[in-house]
Design a protein around this motif. Structure first.
Motif, PDB file in Angstrom:
ATOM      1  N   GLU A 116     -38.850  -2.818  22.276  1.00  0.00           N
ATOM      2  CA  GLU A 116     -39.392  -3.063  20.949  1.00  0.00           C
ATOM      3  C   GLU A 116     -38.818  -2.084  19.928  1.00  0.00           C
ATOM      4  OE1 GLU A 116     -43.536  -3.616  21.041  1.00  0.00           O
ATOM      5  OE2 GLU A 116     -43.692  -3.939  18.885  1.00  0.00           O
TER       6      GLU A 116
ATOM      7  N   VAL B  90     -38.756  -8.951  18.696  1.00  0.00           N
ATOM      8  CA  VAL B  90     -39.251  -7.574  18.757  1.00  0.00           C
ATOM      9  C   VAL B  90     -38.154  -6.553  18.461  1.00  0.00           C
ATOM     10  CG1 VAL B  90     -41.124  -8.062  20.351  1.00  0.00           C
ATOM     11  CG2 VAL B  90     -38.866  -7.492  21.263  1.00  0.00           C
TER      12      VAL B  90
ATOM     13  N   ASN C  20     -35.291 -14.150  23.771  1.00  0.00           N
ATOM     14  CA  ASN C  20     -36.283 -13.353  24.469  1.00  0.00           C
ATOM     15  C   ASN C  20     -36.623 -12.041  23.780  1.00  0.00           C
ATOM     16  OD1 ASN C  20     -36.770 -14.909  27.062  1.00  0.00           O
ATOM     17  ND2 ASN C  20     -34.548 -14.803  26.996  1.00  0.00           N
ATOM     18  N   PHE C  21     -35.662 -11.508  22.982  1.00  0.00           N
ATOM     19  CA  PHE C  21     -35.905 -10.211  22.364  1.00  0.00           C
ATOM     20  C   PHE C  21     -35.782 -10.250  20.844  1.00  0.00           C
ATOM     21  CE2 PHE C  21     -34.357  -9.570  26.650  1.00  0.00           C
ATOM     22  CZ  PHE C  21     -35.205  -8.607  27.157  1.00  0.00           C
TER      23      PHE C  21
ATOM     24  N   TYR D 246     -37.533  -4.919  29.246  1.00  0.00           N
ATOM     25  CA  TYR D 246     -38.493  -5.970  28.944  1.00  0.00           C
ATOM     26  C   TYR D 246     -38.678  -6.012  27.431  1.00  0.00           C
ATOM     27  CZ  TYR D 246     -39.746  -5.587  33.872  1.00  0.00           C
ATOM     28  OH  TYR D 246     -39.715  -5.555  35.217  1.00  0.00           O
ATOM     29  N   PRO D 247     -39.205  -7.139  26.911  1.00  0.00           N
ATOM     30  CA  PRO D 247     -39.473  -7.178  25.471  1.00  0.00           C
ATOM     31  C   PRO D 247     -40.329  -5.995  25.017  1.00  0.00           C
ATOM     32  CG  PRO D 247     -39.640  -9.374  26.357  1.00  0.00           C
ATOM     33  CD  PRO D 247     -39.400  -8.457  27.531  1.00  0.00           C
ATOM     34  N   GLN D 248     -41.283  -5.528  25.859  1.00  0.00           N
ATOM     35  CA  GLN D 248     -42.134  -4.419  25.442  1.00  0.00           C
ATOM     36  C   GLN D 248     -41.336  -3.126  25.347  1.00  0.00           C
ATOM     37  OE1 GLN D 248     -42.536  -6.712  27.816  1.00  0.00           O
ATOM     38  NE2 GLN D 248     -44.463  -6.390  28.880  1.00  0.00           N
ATOM     39  N   THR D 249     -40.436  -2.895  26.331  1.00  0.00           N
ATOM     40  CA  THR D 249     -39.746  -1.608  26.358  1.00  0.00           C
ATOM     41  C   THR D 249     -38.628  -1.542  25.327  1.00  0.00           C
ATOM     42  OG1 THR D 249     -38.376  -2.468  28.138  1.00  0.00           O
ATOM     43  CG2 THR D 249     -40.217  -1.089  28.775  1.00  0.00           C
TER      44      THR D 249
END
Lengths: 256, 243
Positions: A133, A156, A152-153, A128-131
């Motif tokens: 980063e 980040v 999408n990424f 995911y974008p959070q993981t």
């Protein structure tokens, strides 16, 4: 006498016309970007091979034309078609709307998912974008994976774009990349099968959203070459019916 | 003015390529290119001065290695040097565990090293030529004054050599700017990298590359202007008198 002449001329005319209609499907050149194992690559002695190559040759044989393969880097592959360096592209090209504006696609001949690959020791669980980063993501420049990752990424993570899949694998081996995003069969062949235990697939096979991942691989033609595209579509249908397609498919994608 | 804005609006009306996002890629690319070229030129210049002096040395063990270095880096394509430094170092066993990896992991430093070594080699040769062509009379006069070698270099030889080298060095700066276009092969998003990205994404070679060519032209123009100004200031003594 006069009538016979007219008849004769129209007969010749009709034959000529028929001849030229057939000549629209002539011997062609097909553009391909190698290496992209197992879809298209070279054997150790330099021969072109792979699923696209075998299927392409079978299609040409079915239509009854000679096909010559022209190797062309991926990021210039559509402009090369427009510039008439070759007449078709059969190089794991995903059908999507952006590309439809430029080229005419055949029916899809193969629908692979994309997938994330990371070193076996990686602790990324889901991409995911959070993981992801702050991580460095590898993609091949101009591919749909590039577009997906960039949109999408891109904000980040660092996105490293490579000219060939080989350069990317080299940098992955070097430890410069945390994760790469690839067509699943290609990643499986180059990262999982040939380097046992070094890499693993992260998360699920990805085929959505259609906006990026399209409708499978198609052969691309110039917009005006409709007859050529139709000839390939018919040949593809025939090969699927008579089992030739399945034979080539199992050579490349099924365990031996 | 009114019609001009209308014309620009019309031009941008069905523009799908130059959005804010792609323009920001070009912007970041511009920053990266300028950083890369500027840093490599500055470091290369600092390296080139002692190398150029050493290149003219009478001692074979100083002169020969410098000659060999210049020969290798001027005799091989910059692209090959970049590949060797970026992809080649990886094959040194265990390099990932040393402190070197911290700087070699990202593509910027390997590219900077390749560019610096390349421009230093060319600049060394430019300076060597300028030092060698110092008028014999000036050196003899300096000796007659009893100047030491170092003092003579500092006061007489180097200042005039730098001035004579200026036009040739201006060329080298422009060549370096253009050579930096290959940085995108090692994933750096420089100006050319941004153009290649836009090209590959929108299949629009003309738009992507014409735009970037215009930016390069602007950069080249400012370099030309800077060197013309410097030449005007520093080479004033070489002009015919009375003007």
């Amino acid at each position: 006498m006069k009538i016979q002449t007219i008849l004769g001329i129209s007969l010749i005319g009709a034959t000529l016309f028929a001849g030229s209609a057939n000549a629209d499907v002539r011997d062609i050149r097909i553009g391909v970007d190698v290496p992209y194992e197992p879809m298209e690559f070279r054997t150790p002695d330099g021969e072109l091979t792979g699923f696209d190559i075998e299927l392409g040759n079978a299609l040409c044989a079915e239509i009854g034309i000679q096909c010559e393969w022209v190797v062309q880097g991926w990021d210039g592959i559509i402009p090369g078609l427009m510039a008439r360096k070759y007449d078709a592209i059969m190089s794991s090209m995903t059908i999507n709307d952006d590309r439809r504006k430029q080229v005419l696609f055949s029916d899809p001949y193969f629908t692979p998912p994309s997938a994330w690959f990371a070193p076996a020791a990686s602790d990324i669980e889901m991409p995911y974008p959070q993981t992801l980063e702050g991580m460095t993501i590898g993609v091949q420049r101009g591919t749909l994976q590039d577009n997906y990752v960039t949109d999408n990424f891109g904000d980040v993570a660092d996105v490293n774009r490579y000219a060939t899949a080989d350069d990317m694998v080299l940098d992955m081996d070097a430890g410069r990349l945390d994760i790469v995003f690839l067509d699943f069969p290609v990643g499986k062949a180059t990262l999982i099968d040939s380097k046992a235990g070094d890499y693993k697939v992260i998360g699920e096979m990805i085929t959505e959203p259609k906006e990026y991942f399209g409708d499978g691989f198609g052969i691309a033609f110039r917009q005006r070459d409709e007859e050529l595209a139709n000839a390939f579509n018919e040949a593809l249908a025939t090969l699927k019916d008579n089992g030739t397609y399945q034979e080539i498919y199992s050579d490349y994608f099924e365990a031996k | 003015m009114e019609s001009l804005t209308q014309w620009i609006q019309g031009l941008l009306a069905d523009n799908t390529i130059f959005t804010l996002q792609t323009l920001s890629y070009y912007g970041e690319g511009l920053v990266t290119t300028v950083q890369l070229v500027f840093l490599s030129l500055v470091i290369g210049l600092v390296l080139a001065v002692p190398l150029a002096i050493g290149r003219g040395s009478k001692h074979r063990w100083i002169q020969l290695p410098i000659f060999f270095y210049c020969y290798v880096f001027r005799g091989t394509p910059l692209l090959v040097q970049l590949y060797l430094i970026y992809y080649g170092v990886v094959f040194i066993d265990g390099i990932q565990d040393t402190w070197l990896w911290v700087i070699l992991e990202k593509p910027f430093v390997p590219a900077l090293i390749a560019f610096t070594l390349n421009t230093a080699a060319y600049t060394t040769e430019i300076f060597r030529g300028a030092i060698k062509s110092t008028a014999r009379g000036e050196i003899e006069a300096a000796r007659a004054y009893g100047m030491s070698w170092w003092l003579m270099m500092r006061r007489i030889v180097l200042p005039s050599a730098f001035r004579r080298a200026l036009p040739a060095y201006g060329n080298e700066v422009i060549f370096m700017l253009h050579a930096s276009a290959i940085a995108s092969v090692v994933t750096i998003m420089d100006l050319t990298g941004a153009a290649r990205f836009v090209y590959a994404r929108f299949y629009a070679p003309f738009d992507a590359f014409l735009f970037v060519a215009a930016i390069y032209l602007c950069l080249t123009f400012s370099i030309l202007y800077l060197f013309r100004y410097l030449e005007k200031r520093l080479l004033v003594h070489l002009k015919p008198s009375g003007q």
